[in-house]
Write a protein that holds these residues in place. Structure first.
Motif, PDB file in Angstrom:
ATOM      1  N   ALA A   1     -26.559 -52.344  32.227  1.00 25.88           N
ATOM      2  CA  ALA A   1     -27.145 -52.376  30.884  1.00 25.88           C
ATOM      3  C   ALA A   1     -26.084 -52.661  29.832  1.00 25.88           C
ATOM      4  CB  ALA A   1     -27.853 -51.054  30.591  1.00 25.88           C
ATOM      5  N   ILE A   2     -24.882 -52.093  30.023  1.00 24.56           N
ATOM      6  CA  ILE A   2     -23.785 -52.377  29.091  1.00 24.56           C
ATOM      7  C   ILE A   2     -23.390 -53.853  29.158  1.00 24.56           C
ATOM      8  CG2 ILE A   2     -21.397 -51.817  28.528  1.00 24.56           C
ATOM      9  CD1 ILE A   2     -21.906 -49.009  29.566  1.00 24.56           C
TER      10      ILE A   2
ATOM     11  N   ALA B   1     -26.061 -62.676  32.887  1.00 22.31           N
ATOM     12  CA  ALA B   1     -24.814 -61.925  33.033  1.00 22.31           C
ATOM     13  C   ALA B   1     -25.018 -60.691  33.909  1.00 22.31           C
ATOM     14  CB  ALA B   1     -24.291 -61.521  31.652  1.00 22.31           C
ATOM     15  N   GLU B   2     -26.142 -60.023  33.750  1.00 21.91           N
ATOM     16  CA  GLU B   2     -26.403 -58.850  34.579  1.00 21.91           C
ATOM     17  C   GLU B   2     -26.583 -59.222  36.053  1.00 21.91           C
ATOM     18  OE1 GLU B   2     -29.612 -55.163  34.937  1.00 21.91           O
ATOM     19  OE2 GLU B   2     -29.622 -56.495  33.183  1.00 21.91           O
TER      20      GLU B   2
ATOM     21  N   ILE C   1     -31.709 -55.210  23.676  1.00 20.08           N
ATOM     22  CA  ILE C   1     -30.735 -54.194  24.112  1.00 20.08           C
ATOM     23  C   ILE C   1     -31.399 -52.819  24.194  1.00 20.08           C
ATOM     24  CG2 ILE C   1     -28.608 -53.011  23.462  1.00 20.08           C
ATOM     25  CD1 ILE C   1     -27.672 -55.651  22.214  1.00 20.08           C
ATOM     26  N   ALA C   2     -32.207 -52.468  23.180  1.00 22.99           N
ATOM     27  CA  ALA C   2     -32.880 -51.161  23.211  1.00 22.99           C
ATOM     28  C   ALA C   2     -33.828 -51.058  24.397  1.00 22.99           C
ATOM     29  CB  ALA C   2     -33.645 -50.946  21.901  1.00 22.99           C
ATOM     30  N   THR C   3     -34.552 -52.126  24.695  1.00 23.52           N
ATOM     31  CA  THR C   3     -35.464 -52.106  25.845  1.00 23.52           C
ATOM     32  C   THR C   3     -34.703 -51.974  27.151  1.00 23.52           C
ATOM     33  OG1 THR C   3     -37.005 -53.493  24.609  1.00 23.52           O
ATOM     34  CG2 THR C   3     -37.293 -53.383  26.991  1.00 23.52           C
TER      35      THR C   3
ATOM     36  N   ALA D   1     -23.347 -59.236  26.729  1.00 22.76           N
ATOM     37  CA  ALA D   1     -23.667 -60.663  26.844  1.00 22.76           C
ATOM     38  C   ALA D   1     -24.683 -61.093  25.793  1.00 22.76           C
ATOM     39  CB  ALA D   1     -24.198 -60.957  28.243  1.00 22.76           C
ATOM     40  N   THR D   2     -25.606 -60.215  25.420  1.00 27.18           N
ATOM     41  CA  THR D   2     -26.611 -60.564  24.412  1.00 27.18           C
ATOM     42  C   THR D   2     -25.981 -60.727  23.030  1.00 27.18           C
ATOM     43  OG1 THR D   2     -28.262 -59.331  25.687  1.00 27.18           O
ATOM     44  CG2 THR D   2     -28.811 -59.852  23.404  1.00 27.18           C
TER      45      THR D   2
END
Length: 717
Positions: A192-193, A154-155, A224-226, A198-199
């Motif tokens: 990142a958002i 997605a990114e 997500i945190a990474t 997507a995750t």
């Protein structure tokens, strides 16, 4: 493979140990009840013999429950968790012995769990088999791969569909390129958002089995945190490497990139380890096993930190080997504190090492945003203060709250705790938050007032109304700033004391009594403060105005709560208490009239003199330096009086305050030249000596006297 005979024997021994311990506790309880019966023998009747021989129903039920395998297993696990408390002769353990016992028990628990780890692995394998059996391993693998890859896909699609400003690699070090690259900061956050959104989709779209769902949630959180850690790290690299106003950088780009890469590796490894520990919980691993695996993975964190210290860039300065060895030993000490279970000391060591660095990086990033020509915070004082102090407050408050939780005070316990330690801890953390909020509020107020003072300088080119408004701001705002500082500090201190459990009511009452006593003993100070308030209320003078009061006069330079500073036109600075000012003569309000007196001879043509003065007044009006400051130009008012040797005429003009001195000097010079050109003489006093007709004889005698004096002889009598 683990020998089942040894395992079974160990379980039997443990079961017998637990059963024996419980029977010992029951025996002790029976003895205690028997001794207590002796104490109350005089007041309570003795029980019948049959009742003493037959145990009550509840006791028999409790004994049956204690024989149950589930109860014995639970008691065995609890005895592993509870440290053995060895009492000394006095019944109390020293603090050092308690700490050593805690560390020894923690290490024993982890080592025992390591011995049982193979069994728990086999049990976890069975849980996985039962989890995969309904849907098959293929579908679980598809779900896992989807969770791992959908965010990255997605990114990539978002980046392909969104144009990005291009910056050449050769321009990366240029300040202009970095300023314009500020737009790319938000471009780093938005992908990142998209990655995070997507995750989350597979977690909602797929039907996960219970254990797989817990594992998927842990993996999604780590991903997500990474991803956000990497995005924020790249933003900070751009910000902290922006040049200052003098062209220098706080941190070189090579150094910033080095620490960003090492921090990213550390964060990714930490997230991986956290996922492993979280996955072990739903798979049935005990607390000790999870801690054992965490400590083994912690060795990797230690190695990453040590490698970063020893291979850090020098930036042209030779690093000390002693510093590298010190940090290596420091990291090893942190790992040992973690292994032995001293979490409070561990986090204190982490805070001592990282908190100053984090605050420094945050301050450098905010300063770079503020100084950048095209920066987000350029010329935005309030936004700069809010972001700078707000980020500091959030970092320190989060550290304080986390430290409170590490100390064993969870949020619910801290909210309802009634022990002294609970109250002190809750008050200390609340006090830190209150002080941070007070610091943020004070810097906001100070930034607003300082901004108003900077935006309202005493500029001579401004209009009269604007000058008056700016002068009033320059006078009152510094006083308000000092008052706000005192009020915020007092309220913050009282709130902190109240949070610590100290009664502030008596303090306030005592302060009132002390204030009354001090007021009687310091009447002069009270008089000065109150007088100053009324002077400011009446707008008697402002900063930059010239005032006279008794023997004091000068330009008002500054105020305090009890005095005013006057700068004399010759240089001395006088500090005058408000109570001693009395009547104040302000020479800088609205307008001023300057009068000039001239003495002319009695044969002067007054009409002609009036015309000459009128022409001079017109010339003053036409002068661009003097005209804007003249309200009524120079005019001749007429004859003031007849003197003994001259006619005194009076001239006057009305000017703006403070401008009359320069205009007067130039007007006098122009009058002198114009009167000389028009034959108008200034009268001067003369003395006439009469000799009764013998003037010639006197003059001849004076000539002879002078000739003899030149010849060196004695003059004749």
């Amino acid at each position: 493979m683990v020998d089942s005979s040894h395992t079974g024997g160990r379980r039997v021994l443990g079961s017998r140990f637990v059963r024996g311990s419980l029977w010992a506790c029951l025996f002790s309880l029976t003895i205690f009840l028997g001794t207590s019966d002796g104490v109350y023998a005089q007041t309570a009747p003795a029980p019948p013999a049959a009742d003493a021989a037959t145990p009550p129903d509840k006791v028999r039920q409790m004994m049956q429950l204690m024989q149950a395998p589930e109860v014995q297993t639970w008691m065995a696990s609890q005895m592993k968790m509870v440290p053995a408390a060895a009492a000394d002769d006095g019944g109390q353990m020293s603090v050092l012995s308690d700490l050593l016992a805690h560390a020894r028990h923690h290490v024993e628990m982890v080592s025992d769990a390591a011995m049982e780890l193979p069994e728990e692995v086999e049990a976890a394998d069975g849980i996985v088999d039962r989890e995969v059996e309904p849907t098959g391993p293929g579908w679980i693998a598809v779900q896992g791969l989807t969770l791992l890859l959908i965010g990255t896909l997605a990114e990539l699609l978002f980046r392909a569909a969104t144009p990005r400003p291009r910056v050449r690699r050769s321009d990366v070090e240029e300040p202009a390129a970095l300023h314009h690259a500020g737009a790319n900061l938000f471009y780093r956050v938005i992908p990142a958002i998209v990655f995070a959104m997507a995750t989350i989709v597979p977690l909602v779209a797929f039907s996960w089995p219970p254990v797989s769902q817990a594992i998927a949630i842990a993996v999604a959180i780590a991903l997500i945190a990474t991803r956000f850690t990497i995005s924020i790290g790249r933003m900070l690299v751009v910000l902290v490497t922006l040049p200052r106003a003098d062209g220098e950088r706080d941190i070189s780009r090579a150094r910033a990139l080095y620490w960003f890469r090492r921090s990213a590796i550390f964060a990714i490894y930490f997230a991986f380890g956290w996922v492993v520990i979280q996955v072990m919980e739903p798979l049935g691993f005990s607390v000790g096993s999870r801690l054992f695996v965490a400590y083994i993975l912690g060795i990797g964190l230690f190695l990453i930190a040590v490698e970063a210290v020893w291979s850090r860039p020098s930036d042209g300065v030779r690093h000390s080997t002693a510093t590298a060895w010190f940090l290596t030993i420091y990291f090893l000490a942190l790992w040992l504190l973690w292994v032995t279970g001293f979490m409070l000391l561990l986090w204190l060591g982490i805070y001592a090492l990282l908190l100053p660095k984090v605050l420094r990086v945050a301050t450098a990033a905010v300063r770079s945003l503020h100084q950048a020509e095209a920066g987000f915070l350029a010329n935005r004082r309030m936004a700069t203060v809010l972001l700078d102090r707000g980020v500091r407050a959030i970092i320190i408050a989060a550290a304080a709250v986390w430290m409170g939780r590490i100390m064993g005070f969870a949020a619910d316990r801290m909210a309802a705790g009634d022990t002294m330690v609970d109250r002190i801890t809750r008050g200390a953390i609340g006090g830190i938050v209150i002080l941070l909020a007070a610091d943020l509020l004070w810097h906001i107020v100070k930034a607003y007032i300082n901004g108003k003072l900077i935006d309202s300088p005493l500029d001579a080119s401004a209009s009269d109304e604007e000058k008056a408004r700016r002068a009033r701001l320059q006078t009152l705002l510094p006083i308000f700033r000092n008052i706000f500082a005192v009020v915020i500090a007092v309220i913050a201190v009282l709130m902190v004391l109240s949070g610590l459990g100290i009664e502030i009511g008596p303090l306030i009452a005592g302060a009132g009594v002390v204030g009354v006593a001090v007021g009687f003993g310091a009447q002069t100070i009270v008089k000065d403060v109150i007088s100053g308030m009324f002077y400011l209320w009446d707008d008697a003078f402002r900063v930059g105005e010239y005032i006279e009061s008794g023997s004091h006069k000068g330009v008002v330079e500054a105020f305090s709560l009890r005095s005013v500073k006057l700068r004399h036109h010759r240089g001395p600075l006088t500090t005058v208490p408000f109570g001693e000012l009395g009547a104040v003569k302000n020479l800088n309000r609205d307008w001023t009239i300057d009068k000039i007196s001239l003495n002319v001879t009695y044969d002067t043509d007054l009409v002609k003199a009036k015309k000459v003065v009128k022409q001079i007044g017109q010339q003053l009006l036409d002068n661009p330096d003097f005209g804007p400051h003249i309200i009524e130009t120079l005019k001749m008012k007429g004859v003031e009086q007849f003197g003994e040797f001259a006619i005194e005429i009076r001239l006057s003009m009305m000017t703006k305050p403070g401008e009359q001195f320069v205009i007067r000097r130039n007007a006098l010079a122009m009058i002198r030249n114009a009167f000389k050109e028009n034959g108008i003489e200034f009268a001067v006093p003369t003395v006439q000596v009469s000799g009764d007709g013998r003037d010639h004889e006197a003059m001849a005698a004076a000539a002879r006297y002078a000739a003899q004096a030149r010849a060196g002889g004695e003059p004749a009598a």
